[in-house]
Design a protein around this motif. Structure first.
Motif, PDB file in Angstrom:
ATOM      1  N   ILE A  43       0.858  -1.195   0.000  1.00  0.00           N
ATOM      2  CA  ILE A  43       0.000   0.000   0.000  1.00  0.00           C
ATOM      3  C   ILE A  43       0.889   1.238   0.000  1.00  0.00           C
ATOM      4  CG2 ILE A  43      -1.794   1.278   1.217  1.00  0.00           C
ATOM      5  CD1 ILE A  43      -2.657  -1.297   2.531  1.00  0.00           C
ATOM      6  N   ASP A  44       0.685   2.088  -0.992  1.00  0.00           N
ATOM      7  CA  ASP A  44       1.392   3.362  -1.070  1.00  0.00           C
ATOM      8  C   ASP A  44       0.448   4.470  -0.624  1.00  0.00           C
ATOM      9  OD1 ASP A  44       3.700   5.060  -2.003  1.00  0.00           O
ATOM     10  OD2 ASP A  44       2.135   5.831  -3.332  1.00  0.00           O
ATOM     11  N   LEU A  45       0.744   5.074   0.514  1.00  0.00           N
ATOM     12  CA  LEU A  45      -0.072   6.169   1.036  1.00  0.00           C
ATOM     13  C   LEU A  45       0.423   7.491   0.475  1.00  0.00           C
ATOM     14  CD1 LEU A  45      -0.261   5.080   4.784  1.00  0.00           C
ATOM     15  CD2 LEU A  45      -1.937   4.651   2.993  1.00  0.00           C
ATOM     16  N   ALA A  92      -4.773   5.912  -0.695  1.00  0.00           N
ATOM     17  CA  ALA A  92      -4.041   4.649  -0.754  1.00  0.00           C
ATOM     18  C   ALA A  92      -4.144   4.046  -2.147  1.00  0.00           C
ATOM     19  CB  ALA A  92      -4.590   3.670   0.285  1.00  0.00           C
ATOM     20  N   CYS A  96      -3.153   0.412  -3.863  1.00  0.00           N
ATOM     21  CA  CYS A  96      -2.776  -0.956  -3.497  1.00  0.00           C
ATOM     22  C   CYS A  96      -2.174  -1.679  -4.697  1.00  0.00           C
ATOM     23  CB  CYS A  96      -3.988  -1.724  -2.972  1.00  0.00           C
ATOM     24  SG  CYS A  96      -4.761  -0.961  -1.531  1.00  0.00           S
ATOM     25  N   THR A 109       2.151  -4.482   3.439  1.00  0.00           N
ATOM     26  CA  THR A 109       3.385  -3.702   3.568  1.00  0.00           C
ATOM     27  C   THR A 109       3.082  -2.234   3.336  1.00  0.00           C
ATOM     28  OG1 THR A 109       4.616  -5.585   2.670  1.00  0.00           O
ATOM     29  CG2 THR A 109       5.767  -3.482   2.814  1.00  0.00           C
ATOM     30  N   ILE A 110       3.504  -1.382   4.261  1.00  0.00           N
ATOM     31  CA  ILE A 110       3.384   0.062   4.109  1.00  0.00           C
ATOM     32  C   ILE A 110       4.732   0.692   4.415  1.00  0.00           C
ATOM     33  CG2 ILE A 110       0.923   0.133   4.674  1.00  0.00           C
ATOM     34  CD1 ILE A 110       1.699   1.085   7.468  1.00  0.00           C
ATOM     35  N   GLU A 111       4.852   1.946   4.072  1.00  0.00           N
ATOM     36  CA  GLU A 111       6.104   2.674   4.287  1.00  0.00           C
ATOM     37  C   GLU A 111       6.021   3.499   5.565  1.00  0.00           C
ATOM     38  OE1 GLU A 111       9.179   5.411   1.614  1.00  0.00           O
ATOM     39  OE2 GLU A 111       7.122   5.054   0.956  1.00  0.00           O
ATOM     40  N   ARG A 155      -2.400   4.382   9.913  1.00  0.00           N
ATOM     41  CA  ARG A 155      -1.440   3.330  10.283  1.00  0.00           C
ATOM     42  C   ARG A 155      -1.838   2.646  11.589  1.00  0.00           C
ATOM     43  NH1 ARG A 155       5.154   3.942  11.030  1.00  0.00           N
ATOM     44  NH2 ARG A 155       5.403   2.140  12.404  1.00  0.00           N
ATOM     45  N   SER A 208       3.604   0.851  -4.934  1.00  0.00           N
ATOM     46  CA  SER A 208       2.907  -0.205  -4.182  1.00  0.00           C
ATOM     47  C   SER A 208       3.442  -1.590  -4.540  1.00  0.00           C
ATOM     48  CB  SER A 208       1.400  -0.124  -4.444  1.00  0.00           C
ATOM     49  OG  SER A 208       1.105  -0.419  -5.791  1.00  0.00           O
TER      50      SER A 208
END
Length: 396
Positions: free
Chosen positions: A197-199, A205, A207, A297-299, A325, A384
């Protein structure tokens, strides 16, 4: 099946007597919180000037509570302290002690004094007797307040085992939050492949399974409310200016009442905006988690660094990335999903998912990722995919 502590928060509908009791108790807790901070700051300044020893420069929460019980509330002019329960009073002092110690440990700034208009004091009630915190479908038994009606029936499980709870007030509305000891079973079903997931700010988001969740702050509904909020804040500001000009006039009391009404209007719009954004985050997280991926997975975003950019700071606050988060971590624990946190310096946006090369000259305005190998993809979707395939990470 495992034991799990879950929190439930719901709005309540207290009677006039219960509202009076809650307001009095909140006022007492606010005064104790501020008085504890003031006392310790005075002691520390006396220690700095050399009047007292270092051991005397700090008073603990227990000692301060004994001081209030034995020397202060017995005085006639401070008899109103008894309007609040002893457990709620002690918890307010303990919260002040925690905030004060965190400041000296370098974890936060010096705690601010609580203001009446902010309504950020909560009344804490543990379960001491069997009759405390008895939950029915339409009401709940709160210590010192007795039975209070719930606005949402059946949300809190009937007959639940409550550990403790708090009563709070926000924008002239009252809420109860309880912690319940429950038996939790992870929902059955086969796990699918992992999700990255790129926020971001443009979209909430993106995905790796091609799901896209838009930025709700760009919708017409939010923009109308923000415009209305701006107008109500202008009216409030004009009322304050008018009060300054007529400060010694006989109409001063009426003006103050109008100001209080306008403050409630502004606060209600703030609450409306907060509820819409929080609800959208809750629904977004559930849409992701219900697919039961093996991992997510997130940053680890540097939100404080993003806030320093004056062009992005407002958008970052409205996105509620930190809240996203925290709630994602909570839901992953409920569903038995592994939440992976990738380091903030991982080049997820600059890394090509096809050949693995890094495009160091990628700018923020470049929304399409083009690599020399011929790979062309949306910038956020490429990030993502890279997060999904990341090999170095931490488990939340």
């Amino acid at each position: 099946m495992r034991k799990l502590l879950r929190a439930y928060k719901v709005e309540i509908k207290p009677t006039h007597k219960q509202i009076e009791k809650i307001n009095q108790s909140i006022g007492v807790c606010r005064w104790l919180y501020n008085h504890y901070l003031f006392t310790n700051s005075q002691l520390y300044s006396q220690y700095k000037e050399g009047f007292i020893d270092k051991k005397e420069s700090f008073i603990s929460a227990n000692d301060f509570d004994k001081y209030i019980n034995n020397k202060v509330k017995c005085l006639e002019k401070y008899s109103w302290i008894n309007n609040c329960g002893s457990k709620a009073r002690k918890k307010a002092i303990q919260n002040a002690e925690t905030a004060y110690k965190r400041f000296f440990n370098g974890q936060c700034k010096f705690p601010r004094f609580k203001k009446k208009k902010n309504d950020d004091i909560k009344l804490y009630f543990p379960k001491n007797n069997k009759g405390d915190w008895k939950v029915d479908r339409h009401r709940i038994m709160i210590p010192t307040l007795k039975n209070v009606r719930l606005k949402e029936y059946g949300y809190i499980p009937v007959g639940a085992k409550v550990i403790s709870g708090t009563v709070s007030k926000k924008y002239n509305r009252y809420y109860v939050s309880v912690i319940i000891d429950t038996d939790w079973t992870i929902p059955s079903g086969e796990y699918t492949e992992g999700i990255g997931i790129d926020l971001g700010v443009k979209d909430l988001a993106i995905c790796s399974n091609k799901q896209k969740f838009k930025n709700i702050n760009k919708t017409q509904k939010i923009r109308k409310l923000e415009k209305k909020l701006k107008n109500e804040q202008k009216r409030l500001s004009r009322k304050y200016e008018s009060l300054k000009l007529r400060n010694k006039n006989k109409k001063g009391d009426a003006t103050r009442q109008n100001i209080q009404k306008q403050i409630v209007k502004v606060q209600s719009i703030h609450q409306r905006l907060t509820n819409i954004r929080t609800d959208y985050i809750n629904k977004t997280i559930y849409e992701i988690v219900k697919q039961k991926p093996r991992y997510i997975t997130i940053e680890d975003l540097n939100v404080n660094g993003m806030m320093k950019n004056r062009h992005l700071s407002k958008a970052v606050v409205q996105q509620k990335l930190y809240e996203f988060r925290n709630k994602l971590n909570y839901k992953c624990n409920l569903f038995g999903i592994e939440l992976r946190i990738v380091d903030r310096f991982y080049p997820s946006s600059k890394l090509c998912n096809n050949c693995g090369s890094i495009k160091s000259d990628l700018k923020l305005k470049d929304r399409i990722y083009k690599c020399h190998c011929g790979y062309v993809e949306d910038r956020d979707y490429n990030a993502s995919l890279n997060l999904k395939d990341a090999k170095i990470y931490k488990i939340a």
